[in-house]
Write a protein that holds these residues in place. Structure first.
Motif, PDB file in Angstrom:
ATOM      1  N   GLY A 106      46.279  38.938  16.485  1.00 56.07           N
ATOM      2  CA  GLY A 106      46.291  37.478  16.613  1.00 56.07           C
ATOM      3  C   GLY A 106      44.918  36.846  16.434  1.00 56.07           C
ATOM      4  O   GLY A 106      44.591  35.840  17.077  1.00 56.07           O
ATOM      5  N   GLU A 123      41.770  34.702  15.051  1.00 55.75           N
ATOM      6  CA  GLU A 123      41.711  33.332  14.533  1.00 55.75           C
ATOM      7  C   GLU A 123      41.227  33.304  13.085  1.00 55.75           C
ATOM      8  O   GLU A 123      41.722  32.536  12.271  1.00 55.75           O
ATOM      9  N   LEU A 161      49.692  32.031  10.603  1.00 57.37           N
ATOM     10  CA  LEU A 161      49.835  32.335  12.036  1.00 57.37           C
ATOM     11  C   LEU A 161      48.546  32.161  12.819  1.00 57.37           C
ATOM     12  O   LEU A 161      48.581  32.116  14.043  1.00 57.37           O
ATOM     13  N   SER A 162      47.425  32.123  12.116  1.00 57.52           N
ATOM     14  CA  SER A 162      46.162  32.092  12.862  1.00 57.52           C
ATOM     15  C   SER A 162      45.736  30.652  13.195  1.00 57.52           C
ATOM     16  O   SER A 162      44.733  30.436  13.841  1.00 57.52           O
TER      17      SER A 162
END
Ligand code: F6P
Length: 322
Positions: A186, A188, A320-321
């Motif tokens: 996950g 960034e 998703l980031s």
């Protein structure tokens, strides 16, 4: 084909032992003699061989590193070095040789095969996963899991202190480890050779995240040519962004440890494939796995063609980031 050799070369990678074990068992089951060459091409130049039997490879499947040891040999990359290697192979009575390694290993192999007609089959082993002709290299999955477990731990402390972390993973020319561990952890942002990003752009992107309420962030950086570039990036980002940050360089931690299921299975499958390839009369190629099938790629392509990152995974990371 009566007698074959096997060596590991370049950076070690978890799962190489599973591959050696599979090659030995397959060779013996097919009535072939098999000898190990210790310390990669450096050991080959010195004729440093060891007989391999069932006992030699017993209880090794779970071990990281390589029981045959490895090296990077500048001498093998000279014409004289390869002439000596060809002579050692001839004197040792080897009808064929299996080479487990990465791009550098196959570059050397292509030269040896071209100059001396030596019968050679390669198996991709590199935590960087940068070898063309295989979806995954032996060792990549274990290293990516190692990086992921570090990122998970760093996230705990990052969110507790509201900090920005730069986590540097291996990857000489490529961002496979960064992308895979980054998406799974996950992260960034990514800093990878495939998509150059200035520190100003990186800072802008991080600012956007802080604007929408993020209080901590993880940037995964592929180390590139030499370790430690994250310290420079962190310093530069500090000029654009007033946020407390820390740098963690994972380094060789990622190369060790017990291989994952995936790397043991891949090592085993490719070890069998390499011996089978020699018996089928193949040479000058690497046995890899593409879309779940064994694929043979000429040595020249393995190191001359650039293996691209999966465009879908890259797109998904960006999505998703945010
Ligand atoms: O095995 C590949 C790799 O880990 C690269 O990512 C890294 O740049 C290099 O090896 C480090 O090599 P060495 O162990 O020789 O320092």
């Amino acid at each position: 084909m009566r007698r074959i050799g096997i060596l590991t070369s370049g950076g070690d990678a978890p799962g190489m032992n599973a591959c050696i074990r599979a090659a030995v068992r397959t060779a013996l089951a097919n009535g072939l003699e098999i000898v190990g060459i210790r310390r990669g091409y450096a050991g080959l130049l010195e004729g440093d061989t060891v007989p391999l039997d069932r006992t030699a490879i017993r209880n090794t499947i779970h071990l990281g590193g390589t029981i045959l040891e490895t090296s990077r040999s500048p001498e093998f990359m000279t014409r004289e070095g390869r002439a000596r290697a060809a002579e050692v192979i001839r004197q040792a009575g080897l009808d064929g040789l299996i080479l487990i390694g990465g791009e550098g290993t196959f570059h050397g192999a292509s030269l040896l095969a071209a100059e001396w007609g030596t019968t050679l089959v390669g198996v991709p082993g590199s935590i960087d996963n940068d070898v063309y002709g295989t979806d995954s290299c032996i060792g990549f999955d274990t290293a990516a899991n190692c990086a992921l477990s570090a990122i998970d731990r760093i996230r705990d402390t990052a969110r507790s202190h509201d900090r920005l972390f730069f986590v540097e993973v291996m990857g000489h020319h490529t961002g496979f480890l960064a992308l895979e561990s980054g998406i799974a952890g996950g992260a960034e942002e990514l800093v990878i050779p495939e998509e150059p990003l200035s520190s100003a752009e990186l800072s802008d992107r991080l600012k956007e995240g802080f604007k929408i309420g993020k209080k901590s962030a993880i940037v995964v950086v592929a180390e590139g040519k030499k370790p430690g570039k994250s310290f420079r990036i962190a310093d530069e980002v500090r000029k654009f962004l007033n946020y407390e940050s820390r740098v963690v360089v994972l380094g060789h931690l990622q190369r060790g440890g017990p291989p994952t299921v995936r790397d043991r299975v891949l090592g085993s499958v490719l070890g069998v494939a390499a011996v089978t390839a020699l018996q089928d009369g193949r040479s000058g190629c690497m046995a890899g796995e593409v879309k779940g099938e064994i694929a043979y790629t000429p040595f020249d392509d393995t190191w001359q063609k650039k293996k691209p990152l999966d465009a879908d995974v890259m797109r998904i990371f960006s999505l998703l980031s945010e």
